[in-house]
Design an enzyme around this catalytic site. Sequence first.
Site, PDB file in Angstrom:
ATOM      1  N   TYR A   1     -15.033 -11.412   0.260  1.00  0.00           N
ATOM      2  CA  TYR A   1     -15.754 -10.160  -0.037  1.00  0.00           C
ATOM      3  C   TYR A   1     -17.079 -10.446  -0.739  1.00  0.00           C
ATOM      4  O   TYR A   1     -18.094  -9.806  -0.460  1.00  0.00           O
ATOM      5  CB  TYR A   1     -14.874  -9.229  -0.878  1.00  0.00           C
ATOM      6  CG  TYR A   1     -13.837  -8.527  -0.028  1.00  0.00           C
ATOM      7  CD1 TYR A   1     -14.196  -7.429   0.757  1.00  0.00           C
ATOM      8  CD2 TYR A   1     -12.535  -8.976   0.032  1.00  0.00           C
ATOM      9  CE1 TYR A   1     -13.259  -6.798   1.569  1.00  0.00           C
ATOM     10  CE2 TYR A   1     -11.593  -8.354   0.834  1.00  0.00           C
ATOM     11  CZ  TYR A   1     -11.962  -7.262   1.606  1.00  0.00           C
ATOM     12  OH  TYR A   1     -11.047  -6.651   2.414  1.00  0.00           O
TER      13      TYR A   1
ATOM     14  N   ARG B   1      -3.304   6.826   1.272  1.00  0.00           N
ATOM     15  CA  ARG B   1      -3.786   8.062   1.908  1.00  0.00           C
ATOM     16  C   ARG B   1      -2.787   8.733   2.840  1.00  0.00           C
ATOM     17  O   ARG B   1      -2.957   9.886   3.200  1.00  0.00           O
ATOM     18  CB  ARG B   1      -5.091   7.790   2.649  1.00  0.00           C
ATOM     19  CG  ARG B   1      -6.276   7.711   1.703  1.00  0.00           C
ATOM     20  CD  ARG B   1      -7.467   7.149   2.407  1.00  0.00           C
ATOM     21  NE  ARG B   1      -7.107   5.846   2.960  1.00  0.00           N
ATOM     22  CZ  ARG B   1      -7.939   5.063   3.620  1.00  0.00           C
ATOM     23  NH1 ARG B   1      -9.166   5.450   3.835  1.00  0.00           N
ATOM     24  NH2 ARG B   1      -7.538   3.899   4.071  1.00  0.00           N
TER      25      ARG B   1
ATOM     26  N   ARG C   1      -6.602  11.962  -5.299  1.00  0.00           N
ATOM     27  CA  ARG C   1      -7.933  11.481  -4.918  1.00  0.00           C
ATOM     28  C   ARG C   1      -8.971  12.609  -4.876  1.00  0.00           C
ATOM     29  O   ARG C   1     -10.169  12.359  -5.008  1.00  0.00           O
ATOM     30  CB  ARG C   1      -7.872  10.764  -3.571  1.00  0.00           C
ATOM     31  CG  ARG C   1      -7.569   9.299  -3.677  1.00  0.00           C
ATOM     32  CD  ARG C   1      -8.786   8.477  -4.116  1.00  0.00           C
ATOM     33  NE  ARG C   1      -9.576   8.092  -2.937  1.00  0.00           N
ATOM     34  CZ  ARG C   1     -10.761   8.566  -2.659  1.00  0.00           C
ATOM     35  NH1 ARG C   1     -11.343   9.437  -3.459  1.00  0.00           N
ATOM     36  NH2 ARG C   1     -11.403   8.171  -1.592  1.00  0.00           N
TER      37      ARG C   1
ATOM     38  N   ARG D   1       0.830  -1.220   0.000  1.00  0.00           N
ATOM     39  CA  ARG D   1       0.000   0.000   0.000  1.00  0.00           C
ATOM     40  C   ARG D   1       0.863   1.269   0.000  1.00  0.00           C
ATOM     41  O   ARG D   1       0.521   2.255   0.648  1.00  0.00           O
ATOM     42  CB  ARG D   1      -0.938   0.038   1.210  1.00  0.00           C
ATOM     43  CG  ARG D   1      -1.963  -1.054   1.242  1.00  0.00           C
ATOM     44  CD  ARG D   1      -3.128  -0.715   0.314  1.00  0.00           C
ATOM     45  NE  ARG D   1      -4.185  -1.692   0.462  1.00  0.00           N
ATOM     46  CZ  ARG D   1      -5.287  -1.502   1.190  1.00  0.00           C
ATOM     47  NH1 ARG D   1      -5.479  -0.368   1.809  1.00  0.00           N
ATOM     48  NH2 ARG D   1      -6.188  -2.443   1.269  1.00  0.00           N
TER      49      ARG D   1
ATOM     50  N   ASP E   1      -6.968  -2.263  -7.150  1.00  0.00           N
ATOM     51  CA  ASP E   1      -7.498  -2.931  -5.964  1.00  0.00           C
ATOM     52  C   ASP E   1      -7.833  -4.366  -6.297  1.00  0.00           C
ATOM     53  O   ASP E   1      -8.189  -4.677  -7.442  1.00  0.00           O
ATOM     54  CB  ASP E   1      -8.744  -2.214  -5.432  1.00  0.00           C
ATOM     55  CG  ASP E   1      -9.040  -2.656  -4.016  1.00  0.00           C
ATOM     56  OD1 ASP E   1      -8.411  -2.135  -3.077  1.00  0.00           O
ATOM     57  OD2 ASP E   1      -9.868  -3.580  -3.830  1.00  0.00           O
TER      58      ASP E   1
END
Length: 373
Positions: A174, A52, A61, A48, A97
């Site tokens: 998921y 963020r 973003r 990652r 992703d």
Amino acid sequence: MRRRVLTAVGATGYDAPRMTRPLPLKNDRVLRAFRKQPVDVTPVWIMRQAGRYMPEYRAIRAKADFLTLCKTPDLVTEATLLPIDLLDVDAAIIFSDILIPVEAMGMELVFTDARGPQLPKPIRDRGDVERLKAFDPETLTGFVMASIRQTNRALDGRVPLLGFAGAPFTLATYMVEGETSKHFYRIKRLAYEDPSLLHRLLERLTGVVAEYLVAQVAAGAHAVQLFDTWAGALSPDDYATWCVPYTTRIVDAVKRTGVPVVLYVNGSGTLLEAMADTGVDVISVDWRVDLADAKRRVGGRVALQGNLDPCALYAGPDVIRREATRVLEKYGPGPGHVFNLGHGILPDIPVPHAKALVTAVHEESRVYHRSGA
Ligand code: CP3
């Protein structure tokens, strides 16, 4: 490191006509370590690594929601390059992703700031599995392949570019749970109540993931990582049932292209031997595993990636250096270690701390590679 012009994909890679011819790499430490070849210093990248915690990522973003960003090759290229420019890591990982192919199979997917990925209509019965769309990587996820080609052009051979996918079991969590789960009750219930339905879903996903990764390699990915993040919720017997056969088939398909395959599971302490049985080249381990123990157990068969606790990066540079050195000591001398965190970097880590980690790994590891390349 010694500057050499070299190629990233083995001879087989060049024979396939649809392969994008890889650029010569200026820094191939990660690929060398994946193959247990000597290096000058231990290579490092961060799961990652574009995210963020970086103000520059938050600026990208601000222009697009997360899924739009993933589907816009110009923005993907910009995001993927951030950690190369800002941290000096030894590999890029294509910004995307694991749930992108799940959406491509026709499942509705939304990303929320508060709760992460949400699939409002999860799989409930056989009809839901049979209704999943047939997958074709170039037509349904062509933006990923276009992003890989464009990112490699922008990288200009500075570092290798990693492709990735979620492994079938983690994607199935998921699809069945509908979101990131804590206890995985729904998918485990399905495994006990209707095992043939879960096998059918994993079967479908195995084909999808294999095709998706092979397409990424054809587009120019120099190695790929398979994220089976949530397989750590399984016992060794259940890992052998629900993961090993499917992962093995994907690994076989990708290895035929000639690139190394990395397998990551969060909570893999009891699973390392079974993970190595899949034929992967590299096992990426979380921080709960003692790296010296992992090396004893599977280090003869695979290279290892990891495994600093992501929380260590809350501390300042001195503690980061001490903790990085501890991980390097655990692996000890010799090739076959790629430094990484045990899981993704957290969103509130200061960027200078990530940079301090990369510097410390490069400086402190030199002593372990005296006879290195
Ligand atoms: O490593 C990289 O820099 C490449 C990009 C990457 C992302 N997700 C970007 C992302 C990779 C390799 C992933 C994989 C992924 N996605 C995994 C497996 C690895 C892991 O961390 O366990 C999983 C389980 C997911 C699913 C997912 N995507 C979750 C649980 C979340 C929400 C949590 C979070 O960090 O926000 C995401 C969203 C996501 N994926 C973001 C990023 C940068 C944040 C989205 C945003 O910008 O708001």
